[in-house]
Design an enzyme around this catalytic site. Structure first.
Site: not given
Length: 238
Positions: A11-14, A144-145, A148
């Site tokens: 996930g390095a693009s933004r 989502y929760a 994570k």
């Protein structure tokens, strides 16, 4: 670990990932970044697809001359999934988020642990989770929760299970961070009104989260393994 650390970052693009890439791209490191599709020098991999995590790991190993010392799992999605969707739409939304946020991260952690066990070198895992792992999230973001929270529990299990192999694992749990994704969410939840819940009075900067990742990836003492580091402006304290 060798003097020069070899790092794989997803996930390095933004957003946070881009800030992490720039912060870790320093003397003494070689870093390979990932995006959902190839761009520039980033390896493309759609982590929602079976086999993508394995292909990413192998491509990163090839670029890094067969050695990865640090894995940073940052890739993730934050998409609403309200309970009034149809059953199949709701389940698809749940599984898509779990696949990208948790399962792909788990696959990469597994490859990393096995790599370090085989080489006997040890290594570090830094998993970027979320405040939501402990506090929960909106009614449209159960998935989502949960993803994570699973990431935090996985990190703790790795730290406890493989410390004797020199494998260290850390979780970072940001609150709202000033990314495009967070800006959209803030606007949808009332913007400035939401900031009243953050005693610091502002959301985190991506550079702040990147510095915490750098600390865990490069400098944190081994006795910190298993730690969960909060970065939420005191909007949730444990």
């Amino acid at each position: 670990m060798e003097k020069q650390s070899h790092i794989l970052l997803t996930g390095a693009s933004r957003g946070i990932g881009k800030a992490i890439f720039e912060t870790l791209d320093i003397a003494g490191t070689r870093i390979v970044g990932h995006a959902s599709s190839a761009r520039g020098n980033l390896i493309g991999a759609d982590l929602s697809l079976p086999g993508a995590a394995e292909a990413l790991w192998n491509a990163a190993l090839e670029r890094l001359d067969g050695r990865i010392d640090v894995l940073v799992n940052n890739a993730g999605i934050f998409e609403p999934n309200p309970i009034d969707r149809s059953d199949i739409e709701w389940l698809d939304g749940w599984e898509q988020t779990m696949r990208i946020n948790l399962t792909a991260s788990a696959e990469l952690c597994r490859y990393a642990v096995r790599h370090w066990q085989e080489t006997g070198r040890g290594g570090r895992i830094v998993n970027v989770a979320s405040r939501a792992a402990y506090r929960g999230d909106s009614p449209a973001h159960w998935h989502y929760a949960a993803s994570k929270a699973g990431m935090v529990a996985m990190t703790k299990s790795i730290a406890r299970g493989y410390g004797t192999d020199g494998i260290l694992a850390f979780s970072i749990c940001p609150g709202f961070t000033m990314t495009g994704m967070a800006q959209d969410y803030l606007a949808s939840r009332g913007g400035p009104e939401l900031l009243k819940d953050i005693p610091l009075g502002r959301v985190a900067e991506t550079s702040e989260i990147a510095e915490i990742v750098k600390f865990c990836a490069v400098d944190a003492p081994p006795s910190m393994t298993g730690a969960v580091i909060d970065a939420n402006g005191a909007s949730f304290v444990r």
